[in-house]
Design a protein around this motif. Structure first.
Motif, short mmCIF file in Angstrom:
data_model
loop_
_atom_site.label_atom_id
_atom_site.label_comp_id
_atom_site.label_asym_id
_atom_site.label_seq_id
_atom_site.Cartn_x
_atom_site.Cartn_y
_atom_site.Cartn_z
N GLU A 166 -4.00 -9.63 18.97
CA GLU A 166 -4.87 -8.44 19.48
C GLU A 166 -4.61 -7.44 18.45
N SER B 179 -7.84 -5.96 16.58
CA SER B 179 -8.29 -4.55 16.73
C SER B 179 -8.24 -3.82 15.30
N CYS C 252 -11.08 -2.06 13.08
CA CYS C 252 -11.10 -0.57 12.51
C CYS C 252 -11.47 -0.64 10.93
N PHE D 37 -13.62 -6.18 18.96
CA PHE D 37 -13.00 -5.57 20.26
C PHE D 37 -12.94 -6.31 21.31
N ALA E 124 -10.44 -9.13 21.40
CA ALA E 124 -9.16 -8.53 21.72
C ALA E 124 -9.05 -8.43 23.27
N VAL F 209 -7.45 1.64 22.72
CA VAL F 209 -8.49 0.65 21.79
C VAL F 209 -9.65 0.56 22.47
#
Lengths: 481, 165
Positions: free
Chosen positions: A16, A20, A24, A114, A117, B148
């Motif tokens: 994860e 993530s 980014c 995302f 994740a 997140v």
């Protein structure tokens, strides 16, 4: 008073974190690329997925992490690999399409990562907190992705519809969770299961909570009668996004259902069995019958994906270890074949998705025979014709259901697959026996798409010919939880 | 006293929620929503969750709703005629009645069902210290996922709202 920080198990959540983190990174590369060289974004996304896959593979011994919030076991690992594989295929399918539709920017891939994740967190969740946050991470990214073709009204409609109905469904889910928490005083599945097995005074609250939980999850997996959003959203969303939505999130919700079912709600096994069976039969039947009458290929595949969720739920209703393993394999196979079919559809649909009708496949056998053969293999697999993997996956699910004594459920599933064969074969009929209505330049697959299709065909044939190896793998994964 | 306050704020929250949906003026709706949020925060306070109550006031009733009001005023929305026809309206009445009956049945059954004994709240429950402590120990993973989640939501909002990609 000092705070004692509990052990932070970074290796468990490394996939994860990798996904993530690369998301980014994509947001930053997008700034430097200034809209040019979209394929770089795709490459970064693929590297991120590969890194996450590596971390997922060396996850280590099954354990529970973060005060029981997160289960790092073989089951999690198996589903993580499915999600990463699915997202990887979607990235490959997206490259050319996004370039043509002018949406090849970093944010698209970042949102894909995302939501991946989110899916991984869902599969690993052993607490309602983690489950809910993972589901929201997945959903919010999906709402945006559905509306990613911003110039197309259909895409806007899809995003808005998905968002409103999704918000409504999440309300049910949360209220159900609150009921369950109120009845048991626990948010972790194991605790709920313990508490529920103990006392009968809270049973009614638990049942109401479980029904609401099932409603919320049923919406996400597009089970009938919570499926109304599916055709419109799948039709309106950009094709690669539809491919993504139809595979990964379904597998994620099924993983959650398996875990909730196995760990906490098994005390009322009988109730769940009835509900799940009814849901499964309705989902299969409505999905298949509605798919029969569609002339739009995208819409037809939407309904076919509904029916596939129904087949998987047959295995869920059986709920033996064997059945759970077969559902896991089913989701793997389904992810492989469905995304590739959507990839071919994206190619045939051409620019602006103007040709998504079934008859737009006419003459494909002559203009691009390799593509036609690939499509044939994939739809045969979707229809469940041996020796493709689709057949073996369905076979194992049904066999597990037979062993659990659910004969009428199996009968319904078999009848439904017979119906399914009809509309899947319409693709083949159009490709090999029809003349195209107008002369168009032959479609040509981009290298990325070729890789995606080749990978899924190899997977489909491999799993179809030696399914036992994969079933054993899934079986080992299931044992550990 | 506590029960009285619960019913008072609960009914007010319900009223504000329903009136918010029924109102045709966006500004009225937004103000009613603030009232709803305020009542909810009072309910949280009644539950001893003081931090949540304050956050609810600050973040939702304060920051977010002010933003919503600003957006409504900037967009200068006009009152729109509804497109609901008679036929649909009758269907809606039937639907609401059926759903209401269903909910009433479930609620009446739930009322008679025995509730599990609630545990007494531990000392310092709902304070900033207690919430902070639990966020950084047991709930550290959900806490991080939330960050997140917010990032993904921001990226998505910017993506959809940006005029040129």
């Amino acid at each position: 008073m000092p705070i004692t920080i509990p052990p932070i198990d970074l290796l468990a959540v490394a996939p994860e974190i990798a996904v993530s983190g690369f998301a980014c990174l994509l947001l930053m590369t997008a700034v430097f690329l200034k809209g040019k060289g979209g394929w770089v974004n795709a490459c970064v996304a693929l590297v991120g997925l590969a890194v996450a896959g590596w971390f997922a593979l060396c996850q280590g011994a099954p354990r529970s992490a973060y005060s029981g919030m997160y289960a790092a076991d073989g089951f999690t690992q198996f589903f993580k690999i499915i999600f990463l594989l699915g997202t990887g295929l979607v990235v490959l399918v997206s490259v050319k399409y996004n370039e043509e539709e002018n949406m090849n920017n970093g944010e698209y891939y970042a949102l894909l990562l995302f939501s991946t994740a989110g899916m991984m967190l869902m599969a690993a969740a052993s607490d309602m907190m983690t489950l809910f946050l993972g589901l929201e991470l997945l959903s919010i990214s999906l709402y945006v992705l559905a509306g990613y073709a911003r110039n197309r009204p259909g895409s806007n409609e899809a995003a808005l519809k998905y968002f409103l109905l999704g918000g409504f469904a999440v309300g049910f889910l949360l209220y159900g969770m609150a009921m369950i928490y109120g009845a048991t005083g626990h948010t972790d599945f194991a605790g709920i299961g313990r508490e529920a097995a103990r006392g009968a005074d809270n049973r009614l609250y638990l049942v109401v909570g479980a029904v609401m939980l099932l409603t919320g999850l049923g919406f996400k997996v597009a089970a009938v009668p919570f499926h109304q959003w599916t055709p419109d959203v799948y039709e309106g969303a950009p094709i690669p996004v539809t491919a993504f939505m139809s595979a990964g999130p379904k597998a994620a919700v099924l993983a959650v259902m398996i875990r909730v079912y196995a760990q906490s709600v098994s005390f009322m096994h009988v109730d769940w069995l009835v509900w799940l069976s009814v849901l499964a039969v309705m989902t299969m039947t409505v999905g298949n019958v509605a798919a029969l009458v569609q002339s739009d290929a995208k819409r037809m595949l939407a309904f076919s994906s509904i029916s596939h969720a129904g087949y998987a739920m047959v295995g869920l209703a059986a709920a033996t270890r064997e059945a759970v393993a077969s559902v896991a394999v089913y989701m793997l196979v389904y992810t492989l074949m469905n995304i590739a079919v959507f990839g071919i559809l994206a190619l045939v649909a051409r620019k602006n998705e103007q040709r998504t009708k079934m008859r737009d496949f006419a003459g494909l056998a002559r203009s691009n025979p390799v593509l036609a053969v690939s499509m044939t293999i994939l739809v045969f697999s979707l229809a469940g014709i041996p020796p493709m993997a689709g057949f073996m996956a369905k076979f194992y699910v049904l066999m597990a259901a037979v062993k659990a004594g659910l004969y009428w459920l199996v009968l319904a599933a078999v009848l439904n697959s017979a119906v399914g064969i009809y509309y899947y074969l319409r693709f083949t009929v159009h490709m090999y026996m029809d003349e195209p209505e107008e002369k168009l330049p032959p479609v040509k697959a981009s290298p990325a798409l070729v890789v995606a299709i080749a990978l899924s065909i190899i997977g489909v044939l491999l799993i179809g010919v030696v399914p036992s190896a994969y079933l054993e793998m899934a079986g080992r994964a299931v044992v550990s939880f | 006293m506590e029960l009285l306050m619960f019913y008072g704020f609960g009914l007010l929250a319900l009223f504000a929620g329903v009136a918010m949906i029924l109102s045709r003026q966006p500004v009225t709706s937004a103000l009613l929503m603030i009232l709803n949020m305020f009542c909810l925060s009072a309910l949280y306070a009644l539950l001893d969750a003081h931090l949540i109550a304050v956050l609810q006031l600050l973040v939702y009733a304060g920051a977010i709703m002010v933003l919503v009001l600003f957006v409504i005023m900037l967009l200068n929305l006009r009152e729109k005629k509804g497109i609901i026809t008679k036929h649909q309206a009758s269907l809606q009445v039937v639907g609401v009645a059926a759903f209401g009956f269903f909910v009433m049945t479930v609620v009446s059954r739930l009322n008679t069902a025995a509730l599990p004994k609630s545990k007494a709240a531990s000392a310092g429950f709902g304070t900033v210290e207690a919430v902070g402590r639990i966020l950084f120990t047991d709930y550290v993973l959900p806490f991080e996922i939330a960050s997140v989640l917010l990032l993904a939501a921001i990226v998505g909002a910017v993506m959809l709202a940006k005029s040129k990609v």
